[in-house]
Write a protein that holds these residues in place. Structure first.
Motif, PDB file in Angstrom:
ATOM      1  N   ILE A   1       0.830  -1.207   0.000  1.00  5.43           N
ATOM      2  CA  ILE A   1       0.000   0.000   0.000  1.00  5.43           C
ATOM      3  C   ILE A   1       0.865   1.258   0.000  1.00  5.43           C
ATOM      4  O   ILE A   1       0.398   2.347  -0.313  1.00  5.43           O
ATOM      5  CB  ILE A   1      -0.939  -0.016   1.235  1.00  5.43           C
ATOM      6  N   SER A   2       2.137   1.108   0.352  1.00 10.30           N
ATOM      7  CA  SER A   2       2.998   2.288   0.516  1.00 10.30           C
ATOM      8  C   SER A   2       3.839   2.554  -0.740  1.00 10.30           C
ATOM      9  O   SER A   2       4.633   1.711  -1.163  1.00 10.30           O
ATOM     10  CB  SER A   2       3.916   2.076   1.726  1.00 10.30           C
ATOM     11  N   ASP A   3       3.662   3.741  -1.297  1.00  2.81           N
ATOM     12  CA  ASP A   3       4.451   4.132  -2.475  1.00  2.81           C
ATOM     13  C   ASP A   3       5.935   4.158  -2.157  1.00  2.81           C
ATOM     14  O   ASP A   3       6.771   3.796  -2.985  1.00  2.81           O
ATOM     15  CB  ASP A   3       4.049   5.535  -2.944  1.00  2.81           C
ATOM     16  N   LYS A   4       6.243   4.617  -0.934  1.00  2.00           N
ATOM     17  CA  LYS A   4       7.646   4.735  -0.536  1.00  2.00           C
ATOM     18  C   LYS A   4       8.298   3.342  -0.512  1.00  2.00           C
ATOM     19  O   LYS A   4       9.411   3.155  -1.014  1.00  2.00           O
ATOM     20  CB  LYS A   4       7.719   5.343   0.871  1.00  2.00           C
ATOM     21  N   ALA A   5       7.571   2.382   0.040  1.00  2.07           N
ATOM     22  CA  ALA A   5       8.085   1.006   0.092  1.00  2.07           C
ATOM     23  C   ALA A   5       8.289   0.486  -1.324  1.00  2.07           C
ATOM     24  O   ALA A   5       9.325  -0.137  -1.633  1.00  2.07           O
ATOM     25  CB  ALA A   5       7.105   0.115   0.846  1.00  2.07           C
ATOM     26  N   LEU A   6       7.324   0.756  -2.204  1.00  4.70           N
ATOM     27  CA  LEU A   6       7.421   0.231  -3.569  1.00  4.70           C
ATOM     28  C   LEU A   6       8.585   0.862  -4.319  1.00  4.70           C
ATOM     29  O   LEU A   6       9.275   0.199  -5.096  1.00  4.70           O
ATOM     30  CB  LEU A   6       6.111   0.494  -4.324  1.00  4.70           C
ATOM     31  N   SER A   7       8.813   2.125  -4.033  1.00  2.27           N
ATOM     32  CA  SER A   7       9.920   2.783  -4.724  1.00  2.27           C
ATOM     33  C   SER A   7      11.253   2.193  -4.237  1.00  2.27           C
ATOM     34  O   SER A   7      12.164   1.939  -5.041  1.00  2.27           O
ATOM     35  CB  SER A   7       9.758   4.277  -4.492  1.00  2.27           C
ATOM     36  N   ALA A   8      11.355   1.902  -2.929  1.00  2.00           N
ATOM     37  CA  ALA A   8      12.577   1.251  -2.425  1.00  2.00           C
ATOM     38  C   ALA A   8      12.717  -0.136  -3.048  1.00  2.00           C
ATOM     39  O   ALA A   8      13.815  -0.566  -3.421  1.00  2.00           O
ATOM     40  CB  ALA A   8      12.520   1.152  -0.906  1.00  2.00           C
ATOM     41  N   ALA A   9      11.587  -0.836  -3.173  1.00  3.06           N
ATOM     42  CA  ALA A   9      11.633  -2.195  -3.730  1.00  3.06           C
ATOM     43  C   ALA A   9      12.136  -2.165  -5.170  1.00  3.06           C
ATOM     44  O   ALA A   9      12.969  -2.981  -5.573  1.00  3.06           O
ATOM     45  CB  ALA A   9      10.243  -2.819  -3.666  1.00  3.06           C
ATOM     46  N   ARG A  10      11.644  -1.181  -5.933  1.00  4.10           N
ATOM     47  CA  ARG A  10      12.073  -1.103  -7.336  1.00  4.10           C
ATOM     48  C   ARG A  10      13.552  -0.758  -7.432  1.00  4.10           C
ATOM     49  O   ARG A  10      14.247  -1.191  -8.333  1.00  4.10           O
ATOM     50  CB  ARG A  10      11.232  -0.073  -8.082  1.00  4.10           C
ATOM     51  N   GLY A  11      14.048   0.015  -6.474  1.00  4.26           N
ATOM     52  CA  GLY A  11      15.464   0.392  -6.471  1.00  4.26           C
ATOM     53  C   GLY A  11      16.364  -0.775  -6.097  1.00  4.26           C
ATOM     54  O   GLY A  11      17.502  -0.866  -6.551  1.00  4.26           O
ATOM     55  N   ALA A  12      15.846  -1.701  -5.260  1.00  9.48           N
ATOM     56  CA  ALA A  12      16.575  -2.932  -4.873  1.00  9.48           C
ATOM     57  C   ALA A  12      17.969  -2.642  -4.319  1.00  9.48           C
ATOM     58  O   ALA A  12      18.916  -3.385  -4.588  1.00  9.48           O
ATOM     59  CB  ALA A  12      16.639  -3.890  -6.057  1.00  9.48           C
ATOM     60  N   ARG A  13      18.088  -1.595  -3.525  1.00 11.32           N
ATOM     61  CA  ARG A  13      19.388  -1.189  -2.970  1.00 11.32           C
ATOM     62  C   ARG A  13      19.264  -1.256  -1.447  1.00 11.32           C
ATOM     63  O   ARG A  13      18.398  -0.612  -0.864  1.00 11.32           O
ATOM     64  CB  ARG A  13      19.648   0.243  -3.426  1.00 11.32           C
ATOM     65  N   TYR A  14      20.121  -2.050  -0.827  1.00  9.96           N
ATOM     66  CA  TYR A  14      19.926  -2.370   0.590  1.00  9.96           C
ATOM     67  C   TYR A  14      21.170  -2.077   1.420  1.00  9.96           C
ATOM     68  O   TYR A  14      22.296  -2.145   0.903  1.00  9.96           O
ATOM     69  CB  TYR A  14      19.556  -3.853   0.730  1.00  9.96           C
ATOM     70  N   ASN A  15      20.935  -1.805   2.704  1.00  2.54           N
ATOM     71  CA  ASN A  15      22.082  -1.697   3.599  1.00  2.54           C
ATOM     72  C   ASN A  15      22.348  -3.070   4.220  1.00  2.54           C
ATOM     73  O   ASN A  15      21.570  -4.018   4.049  1.00  2.54           O
ATOM     74  CB  ASN A  15      21.848  -0.620   4.671  1.00  2.54           C
ATOM     75  N   ALA A  16      23.474  -3.163   4.946  1.00  3.15           N
ATOM     76  CA  ALA A  16      23.893  -4.466   5.457  1.00  3.15           C
ATOM     77  C   ALA A  16      22.856  -5.051   6.417  1.00  3.15           C
ATOM     78  O   ALA A  16      22.702  -6.261   6.510  1.00  3.15           O
ATOM     79  CB  ALA A  16      25.242  -4.319   6.161  1.00  3.15           C
ATOM     80  N   TRP A  17      22.092  -4.185   7.094  1.00  2.00           N
ATOM     81  CA  TRP A  17      21.107  -4.645   8.071  1.00  2.00           C
ATOM     82  C   TRP A  17      20.019  -5.482   7.392  1.00  2.00           C
ATOM     83  O   TRP A  17      19.534  -6.460   7.944  1.00  2.00           O
ATOM     84  CB  TRP A  17      20.523  -3.423   8.798  1.00  2.00           C
ATOM     85  N   ALA A  18      19.657  -5.081   6.184  1.00  2.00           N
ATOM     86  CA  ALA A  18      18.616  -5.829   5.463  1.00  2.00           C
ATOM     87  C   ALA A  18      19.120  -7.198   5.009  1.00  2.00           C
ATOM     88  O   ALA A  18      18.340  -8.086   4.675  1.00  2.00           O
ATOM     89  CB  ALA A  18      18.145  -5.031   4.254  1.00  2.00           C
ATOM     90  N   LEU A  19      20.443  -7.343   5.024  1.00  2.00           N
ATOM     91  CA  LEU A  19      21.042  -8.601   4.552  1.00  2.00           C
ATOM     92  C   LEU A  19      21.615  -9.396   5.718  1.00  2.00           C
ATOM     93  O   LEU A  19      22.499 -10.242   5.541  1.00  2.00           O
ATOM     94  CB  LEU A  19      22.179  -8.294   3.557  1.00  2.00           C
ATOM     95  N   ARG A  20      21.095  -9.122   6.919  1.00  2.00           N
ATOM     96  CA  ARG A  20      21.757  -9.647   8.104  1.00  2.00           C
ATOM     97  C   ARG A  20      21.719 -11.158   8.245  1.00  2.00           C
ATOM     98  O   ARG A  20      22.490 -11.729   8.991  1.00  2.00           O
ATOM     99  CB  ARG A  20      21.186  -8.986   9.367  1.00  2.00           C
ATOM    100  N   THR A  21      20.800 -11.832   7.533  1.00  2.61           N
ATOM    101  CA  THR A  21      20.759 -13.296   7.648  1.00  2.61           C
ATOM    102  C   THR A  21      21.724 -13.963   6.672  1.00  2.61           C
ATOM    103  O   THR A  21      21.838 -15.182   6.656  1.00  2.61           O
ATOM    104  CB  THR A  21      19.347 -13.827   7.323  1.00  2.61           C
ATOM    105  N   MET A  22      22.385 -13.163   5.833  1.00  2.00           N
ATOM    106  CA  MET A  22      23.183 -13.766   4.765  1.00  2.00           C
ATOM    107  C   MET A  22      24.672 -13.645   5.045  1.00  2.00           C
ATOM    108  O   MET A  22      25.146 -12.600   5.497  1.00  2.00           O
ATOM    109  CB  MET A  22      22.878 -13.064   3.427  1.00  2.00           C
TER     110      MET A  22
END
Ligand SMILES: C[S@@+](CC[C@H](N)C(=O)[O-])C[C@H]1O[C@@H](n2cnc3c(N)ncnc32)[C@H](O)[C@@H]1O
Length: 447
Positions: A143-164
């Motif tokens: 529902i959030s445009d901001k979330a969708l725009s981040a999703a389309r950008g697919a650019r993450y910080n290390a925290w989002a990848l913490r399980t890897m």
């Protein structure tokens, strides 16, 4: 004039529109979120802001929805879920779909994309060399445009990848300073669109919300009232293909305990938090309630936004249009569509896309006219009949809607059952026929 205090009016509106019952006892938090928007709009009192919200409609709502939603997520969140997906659910689905080579997956409440992209990585690895022979459709909705725009950008910080671990990071991402950008091969597998899952309850769902092999709805319904969480879960099971699987988050699984829904999942799945459901043996018919939500965008095939200029063939033109719509660039997409129609006024597909874009911007009259143009040019255009039927139903013109839905159902029945229908995002004629039967039953006419 509404005499309720402004905070109560705001709360009612937010809960009605987004399902976020979470705010029912959180006046202070809601006020803080609204204050961000008041500040941005130069408004000093909550009373004025609520008045503005009621007057301005969808544009301000989108900004407020960004402010009030919680997007916490990360890659491969809950390792047990992903172990079950990797070792059991996906291999079984792939085996079951071996003849049709097609998988339809939906991550609803996808936030910044970590969840659908994690699934994309798994699917690609499981299919291996066969990947190119499969049609894999993964939709991330939020529902959030901001979330969708981040999703389309697919650019993450290390925290989002913490399980890897470092190896997996290097395998799936490209380093960009302190950030990690998902490799294109995985990004191109997921398309994103703005969706409000509440639409499942307030109106009949769009055609595309059907026949999913796998649905993930995790950490979304926890914000809803228990009743709405149960109703939404129940509605989600009707969006599944016959042997499809619905994954809920732990908390949702505890909320959605309606016995009729819960059938035993495969024994190898973790059971301490039940998260795999099979659809009820006898699906409940859809019930028709007049909708209160604006139509949701519809689009497909997400890659990065393309330029407006110069698509050479019809397919390239359509791909360019879809890319712009996927990127949320609706105005550009409308301009391109108008240009393409001026160049080729007899293309039913282009008029159909024109209708979708008009629906996105709440131009219901324009959308109806565009659909009628598409159908004038191609009277066997099944999904255009279906969309027109849904649009008429949403406008309360039930008899006209019934006529269109009946035509669509006859055409779907006549088409080859397993054949994907044009412009239906992989939905087969048989799937559409089933959806139409349910919809026609709900408005009082068997197909
Ligand atoms: C906490 S995140 C969950 C992300 C991911 N599913 C996970 O479990 O890691 C919840 C997401 O649901 C979205 N959301 C909330 N209400 C929604 C609604 N009514 N329809 C669609 N998405 C919604 C929010 O914008 C947010 O991005």
């Amino acid at each position: 004039m509404n005499q309720l205090p402004a905070i109560d009016r705001l709360k009612d509106l937010v809960i009605q529109r987004t399902g976020h019952h979470y705010y029912a006892d959180k006046d202070k938090l809601l006020y803080e979120r609204a204050r961000e928007r008041m500040h941005a709009r130069g408004i000093t009192t909550l009373d004025d802001y609520v008045g503005d919200l009621e007057r301005l409609g969808s544009q301000e709502w989108r900004a407020l929805e960004d402010a009030i939603t919680v997007g916490e997520t990360y890659f491969f969140r809950y390792p047990d879920h992903f172990a079950a997906l990797r070792n059991d659910v996906l291999p079984r689905l792939i085996e079951a779909r071996r003849d049709v080579h097609s998988l339809r997956i939906w991550s609803i409440g996808c936030s910044n994309g970590a969840e659908p992209y994690s699934v994309a990585i798994l699917v690609r690895e499981l299919l291996g060399d066969q990947f190119e022979d499969w049609r894999v459709s993964i939709t991330g909705g939020d529902i959030s445009d901001k979330a969708l725009s981040a999703a389309r950008g697919a650019r993450y910080n290390a925290w989002a990848l913490r399980t890897m671990g470092p190896e997996d990071r290097a395998k799936y991402f490209d380093r960009d300073g302190a950030h990690w950008v998902l490799k294109r091969e995985f990004r191109s597998m997921v398309r994103f669109e703005r969706q409000n899952i509440l639409a499942l309850l307030s109106t009949m769902p769009p055609l595309e919300w059907t026949a999913f092999d796998l649905i993930l709805c995790r950490n979304v319904l926890i914000y809803f009232s228990p009743q709405q969480a149960v109703e939404t879960t129940s509605a989600l099971t009707r969006c599944l293909a016959p042997d499809g699987v619905l994954f809920l988050g732990h908390a949702e699984a505890t909320l959605a305990v309606e016995p009729a829904l819960w059938q035993s999942g495969p024994s190898r799945l973790p059971t301490e938090f039940v998260q795999a459901l099979y659809p009820p043996v006898t699906p409940q018919p859809w019930t028709y309630t007049p909708p209160v939500l604006p139509p949701m965008p519809h689009s497909s095939y997400a890659v990065s936004p393309t330029q407006e200029a110069g698509p050479a063939s019809v397919d390239e033109s359509m791909a360019a249009l879809q890319q712009l719509a996927d990127a949320g660039e609706y105005e550009q997409a409308e301009r391109l569509c108008a240009k393409l129609i001026a160049h080729d006024p007899t293309s039913a597909r282009l008029h159909y896309y024109d209708a979708i874009l008009r629906q996105v911007s709440d131009d219901v009259v324009g959308a109806e006219a565009a659909l009628r143009r598409a159908l004038y040019l191609d009277r066997n255009f099944v999904v255009a009949h279906h969309r027109l039927g849904m649009l008429l139903l949403a406008s309360g013109r039930v008899n006209d809607a019934r006529r269109e839905l009946l035509v669509a159902s006859r055409l779907a029945q006549a088409a080859s059952a397993a054949e994907p229908l044009p412009e239906a995002q992989g939905v087969s004629a048989a799937d559409l026929y089933q959806v139409l039967r349910d919809q026609l039953n709900a408005i009082g006419e068997a197909a």
